[in-house]
Scaffold this active site. Sequence first.
Site, PDB file in Angstrom:
ATOM      1  NE  ARG A  53       1.083  -1.828  -4.655  1.00 41.67           N
ATOM      2  CZ  ARG A  53       2.166  -1.367  -5.145  1.00 41.67           C
ATOM      3  NH1 ARG A  53       2.708  -0.775  -6.056  1.00 41.67           N
ATOM      4  NH2 ARG A  53       3.519  -2.060  -4.498  1.00 41.67           N
TER       5      ARG A  53
ATOM      6  CB  THR B 228      12.762  -5.554  -3.220  1.00 46.21           C
ATOM      7  OG1 THR B 228      13.313  -4.236  -2.964  1.00 46.21           O
ATOM      8  CG2 THR B 228      11.252  -5.472  -2.504  1.00 46.21           C
TER       9      THR B 228
ATOM     10  CD  GLN C   2      14.400  -2.546  -5.739  1.00 44.83           C
ATOM     11  OE1 GLN C   2      14.119  -1.550  -6.277  1.00 44.83           O
ATOM     12  NE2 GLN C   2      13.722  -3.840  -5.918  1.00 44.83           N
TER      13      GLN C   2
ATOM     14  CE  LYS D 254      12.670  -1.516   0.469  1.00 49.57           C
ATOM     15  NZ  LYS D 254      11.596  -1.588  -0.309  1.00 49.57           N
TER      16      LYS D 254
ATOM     17  NE  ARG E 125       3.241   5.865   0.537  1.00 47.40           N
ATOM     18  CZ  ARG E 125       3.364   4.534   0.768  1.00 47.40           C
ATOM     19  NH1 ARG E 125       3.908   4.513   2.159  1.00 47.40           N
ATOM     20  NH2 ARG E 125       2.445   3.691   0.527  1.00 47.40           N
TER      21      ARG E 125
ATOM     22  CG  ASP F  91      11.663   0.491   4.233  1.00 49.14           C
ATOM     23  OD1 ASP F  91      10.524   0.098   4.237  1.00 49.14           O
ATOM     24  OD2 ASP F  91      12.085   0.394   2.900  1.00 49.14           O
ATOM     25  CB  SER F  92       7.403   0.604   6.735  1.00 49.74           C
ATOM     26  OG  SER F  92       7.889  -0.234   5.211  1.00 49.74           O
ATOM     27  N   GLY F  93       7.123   3.806   7.204  1.00 47.65           N
ATOM     28  CA  GLY F  93       6.277   5.009   8.174  1.00 47.65           C
ATOM     29  C   GLY F  93       7.307   5.888   8.821  1.00 47.65           C
ATOM     30  CB  VAL F  94      10.857   6.705   8.668  1.00 43.94           C
ATOM     31  CG1 VAL F  94      11.720   7.517   9.399  1.00 43.94           C
ATOM     32  CG2 VAL F  94      11.251   5.176   9.353  1.00 43.94           C
ATOM     33  NE  ARG F  95       5.154   9.052   6.082  1.00 44.15           N
ATOM     34  CZ  ARG F  95       5.718   8.098   5.656  1.00 44.15           C
ATOM     35  NH1 ARG F  95       6.951   7.698   5.584  1.00 44.15           N
ATOM     36  NH2 ARG F  95       4.921   7.421   4.863  1.00 44.15           N
TER      37      ARG F  95
HETATM   38  C1  FNR Z   1       8.209   2.007  -3.290  1.00 41.61           C
HETATM   39  N1  FNR Z   1       8.849   1.019  -2.572  1.00 41.61           N
HETATM   40  C2  FNR Z   1      10.013   0.354  -3.386  1.00 41.61           C
HETATM   41  N2  FNR Z   1      10.567  -0.561  -2.845  1.00 41.61           N
HETATM   42  C3  FNR Z   1      11.684  -1.361  -3.722  1.00 41.61           C
HETATM   43  O1  FNR Z   1      12.301  -2.019  -3.375  1.00 41.61           O
HETATM   44  N3  FNR Z   1      11.690  -0.891  -5.167  1.00 41.61           N
HETATM   45  C4  FNR Z   1      10.820  -0.063  -5.697  1.00 41.61           C
HETATM   46  O2  FNR Z   1      10.830   0.071  -7.002  1.00 41.61           O
HETATM   47  C5  FNR Z   1       9.868   0.575  -5.030  1.00 41.61           C
HETATM   48  N4  FNR Z   1       9.049   1.624  -5.489  1.00 41.61           N
HETATM   49  C6  FNR Z   1       8.305   2.473  -4.661  1.00 41.61           C
HETATM   50  C7  FNR Z   1       7.457   3.264  -5.215  1.00 41.61           C
HETATM   51  C8  FNR Z   1       6.577   4.121  -4.552  1.00 41.61           C
HETATM   52  C9  FNR Z   1       5.975   5.450  -5.145  1.00 41.61           C
HETATM   53  C10 FNR Z   1       6.753   4.003  -3.105  1.00 41.61           C
HETATM   54  C11 FNR Z   1       5.914   4.954  -1.910  1.00 41.61           C
HETATM   55  C12 FNR Z   1       7.510   2.975  -2.443  1.00 41.61           C
HETATM   56  C13 FNR Z   1       9.069   0.882  -1.326  1.00 41.61           C
HETATM   57  C14 FNR Z   1      10.037   1.737  -0.821  1.00 41.61           C
HETATM   58  O3  FNR Z   1      11.326   1.251  -1.047  1.00 41.61           O
HETATM   59  C15 FNR Z   1       9.789   1.605   0.906  1.00 41.61           C
HETATM   60  O4  FNR Z   1       9.799   0.411   1.316  1.00 41.61           O
HETATM   61  C16 FNR Z   1       8.703   2.354   1.519  1.00 41.61           C
HETATM   62  O5  FNR Z   1       8.267   3.709   0.671  1.00 41.61           O
HETATM   63  C17 FNR Z   1       8.649   2.665   2.930  1.00 41.61           C
HETATM   64  O6  FNR Z   1       7.487   3.085   3.356  1.00 41.61           O
HETATM   65  P1  FNR Z   1       7.194   4.658   3.493  1.00 41.61           P
HETATM   66  O7  FNR Z   1       8.104   5.368   4.532  1.00 41.61           O
HETATM   67  O8  FNR Z   1       7.184   5.608   2.188  1.00 41.61           O
HETATM   68  O9  FNR Z   1       5.729   4.738   4.177  1.00 41.61           O
END
Ligand code: FNR
Length: 387
Positions: free
Chosen positions: A187, A178, A150, A260, A339, A315-319
Amino acid sequence: MAGQFGSFQNEIYLQGLADQLPPFTNDPTRLEAAAREKLEPGPFGYVVGGAGAGATVAANREAFGRWRIVPRMLTGANNRDLAVSVLGQDMPAPVMLAPVGVQSIVHPDGELATARAAAELGLTMVLSTASSHTMEDVAEASGDGPRWYQLYWPNDNEVAISLLQRAKAAGFTALVVTLDTWTLAWRPNDLDQAYLPFIRGIGNAIPFSDPAFRARLAKPPEEDLNAAILQWIPMFTGTDHRWDQLPFLREHWDGPIVLKGIQHVDDARRASDAGMDGIIVSNHGGRQVDGAIGALDALPEIAAAVGDQLDVLFDSGVRTGGDVIKALALGAKAVLLGRPFVYGLALGGEAGVRHVLRGILADLDLTLGLSGNRTPADLSADTLRRM
Ligand code: FNR
């Protein structure tokens, strides 16, 4: 293939006969709380946190709640096969590991542990540019494991080209770019702790080991860490790119390219028009735009518009396994976990990541069968009802 992943539950129950309890929770709703116990407030806040008031983090989960699976009976769903093909690559299940930076803030082994756990299960890991270990070290830990890279697209072309060449040489087969984090969102969790890993020298291993980046420095990072940090931060964050710059990536990366952070159907169409191989419908886990739509809300329209032209990932919210089923039924070819595996890493390094991944795969396998389906291809809009 019967119970290929689901048999993890038998393993757990059998260990119970020997009075052995699982070392980590199997409850997806308890992972976050368990990680909170283990981590310092700074790192925990960094992982759990979202942008602004957290409305998008909440929206991601609410979006899953609006769809429900309607189980079908007597379909003979015994022999299940979860395998899918993404970008022409065979995957044992429609589940990948999302790029997550600075993993050493939750466990010293960081990305190396994640790479080992993913490789053992044959799941594809996406390595972040913000990794706390070099891509060569992660590639070595990953071994024969499938891996994508990425890119946080630096505004220095020579450094960008160098990163792409290194990724290729280290066996990363697809490029994920990304788009949604060209600058860091507001944040509050991190602001309240005044905690940002990068300015503490964490998450910079890839640029600091990069010859093109090092050539920009008067002294190497080992001798002047602060100067290196100050050089890198404005190089990888703070500059938005434009659609007409995508050919630069094509020119310097000869494998598949995945964008992404796509949320709007018009952006999905532009990605397709630009000849991209895939997109990830994602809002970065609610970490960038507060008050945005849930990522799953964006998926059906996008998948309907471009799903036959490129691979749509989510992605985003898959648990849970049920969540994976919902995303697939709404048009995703595979999902990326974020996460949950990071909480596993925090709880137990490689073993913790493996446990979380095996749990979600088992849940997916069992829920797929119990809802009357044998393969991901069996899933469609008809699998779900909108509440
Ligand atoms: C991320 N995410 C992320 N995405 C990316 O493209 N490069 C990165 O370096 C990071 N770093 C990162 C750190 C942390 C601590 C988190 C939680 C997330 C986003 C990640 O790829 C993904 O899109 C999200 O984590 C999806 O959401 P959920 O499922 O974690 O809620």
